[in-house]
Scaffold this active site. Structure first.
Site, short mmCIF file in Angstrom:
data_model
loop_
_atom_site.label_atom_id
_atom_site.label_comp_id
_atom_site.label_asym_id
_atom_site.label_seq_id
_atom_site.Cartn_x
_atom_site.Cartn_y
_atom_site.Cartn_z
N ARG A 42 0.82 -1.21 0.00
CA ARG A 42 0.00 0.00 0.00
C ARG A 42 0.85 1.26 0.00
NH1 ARG A 42 -3.78 0.34 -2.38
NH2 ARG A 42 -2.64 2.07 -3.30
N LYS A 69 2.24 25.12 -3.43
CA LYS A 69 0.97 24.53 -2.99
C LYS A 69 1.05 23.00 -3.09
CE LYS A 69 -1.54 28.63 -4.50
NZ LYS A 69 -2.54 29.21 -5.44
N LYS A 102 4.34 39.40 -2.54
CA LYS A 102 2.92 39.32 -2.87
C LYS A 102 2.15 40.45 -2.20
CE LYS A 102 1.28 35.05 -2.88
NZ LYS A 102 1.11 34.72 -4.31
N GLU A 142 4.49 40.01 -7.43
CA GLU A 142 3.16 39.69 -7.96
C GLU A 142 2.39 41.00 -8.17
OE1 GLU A 142 0.28 36.41 -6.45
OE2 GLU A 142 -0.30 38.27 -5.42
N ASP A 177 -0.98 38.16 -11.97
CA ASP A 177 -1.97 37.32 -11.29
C ASP A 177 -3.39 37.63 -11.75
OD1 ASP A 177 -2.80 35.41 -9.31
OD2 ASP A 177 -3.47 37.09 -8.08
#
Length: 294
Positions: A107, A142, A174, A203, A224
């Protein structure tokens, strides 16, 4: 060490494979595999793993490490290498050795294979959509906790390119950073002062912010969630800045990217397109293991 009889992908194998595998095995087996205990310890077996759908293979180093950790006597023979295309119903790998190791590792080994092949396959789909352009498909931060290096390896197997690994090897300013610093200029100036050698990207969400970032002297801009026609204008602005100051600027698009619109975005001339879904919206590839006792 278990015997691996086929060369792997050219993508560099991460250094934490063994650590990640040991954690995964401990998570699954705990203080003992009660299921494998039902079989006599002196039993040997053979097994083969079959791909149940078309895919791009990724995850062989983790698969190998699972059985190497459980019993060095397990032999692993691959029919293909990471980064290669799999056809449905094809045998991917064959194993031979003590049945307890094969049962206990099944597994965990398949979990790595299905996850990473899923990432590689998704990446490959996007890479195919932008073929013929100069645009690279890249990943993001992410990722699933603890599996970043594995998932970024899988992106490479699918033909993609890795973005920064974490918060330490490049700077991406950002919206929240800009707000905290007071302005794009202030954030860029502080970044240059503290980490002058790192790639610095900002960004931006509109053309005004793009102009501010370009004038601040950044190495790259992340456009973005801009509409395609605005992206095209942004690329022209960045190109003009490149020519004027004779310096390279990486132009990246991100936000709401799908297989439906990725080609249109690439055709605007951006250098790269980052897609968080490559590693966070994972659809596992279907594999199964079939065992035969001797």
């Amino acid at each position: 060490m278990s015997q691996v009889l086929m060369a792997k992908s050219e993508a560099a194998v991460p250094s934490d494979v063994s650590t990640v595998v040991q954690y995964a095995l401990a998570e699954d087996i705990g203080d003992g595999d009660r299921n494998a205990a039902l079989v006599a310890t002196n039993t040997s077996a053979r097994a083969r793993v079959i791909a149940r759908e078309n895919a791009i293979l990724a995850g062989a180093p983790w698969f190998d490490a699972v059985f190497a950790a459980l019993n060095p006597a397990v032999t692993v023979r691959w029919s293909c290498a990471d980064g290669q295309r799999l056809r449905a119903d094809a045998t991917v790998v064959e194993l031979e050795g003590p049945v307890h190791a094969l049962l206990s590792g099944e597994r965990t080994a398949l979990n790595f294979l299905q996850l990473l092949s899923g990432v590689a396959s998704a990446t490959h789909e996007y890479v195919e959509r932008v073929k013929g352009t100069d645009t690279a498909i890249i990943d993001t931060r992410k990722t699933l906790p603890g599996l970043r290096s594995a998932q970024k390896y899988a992106v490479l197997c699918g033909g993609g390119v890795n973005h920064r690994f974490g918060l330490f090897d490049a700077i991406l300013i950002k919206e929240n950073h800009i707000m905290a610093a007071g302005s794009i200029d202030a954030a860029v100036a502080r970044a240059r002062e503290q980490s002058p050698a790192l790639f610095l990207q900002v960004e931006v969400e509109n053309l005004t912010e793009l102009e501010q970032a370009l004038e601040a002297g950044v190495d790259g801009v992340l456009l973005d969630n801009l509409a395609t026609h605005v992206l095209a204008r942004a690329v022209n602005m960045a190109d003009a800045h490149r020519r004027r100051f004779r310096r390279d600027i990486v132009i990246e698009a991100s936000g709401d990217i799908s297989l439906t619109n990725v080609r249109e975005i690439a055709d605007t001339g951006v250098d790269r397109i980052s897609i968080g879904g490559l590693t966070k919206h994972v659809r596992a590839t279907d594999f199964s293991m079939r065992m035969y006792t001797e």
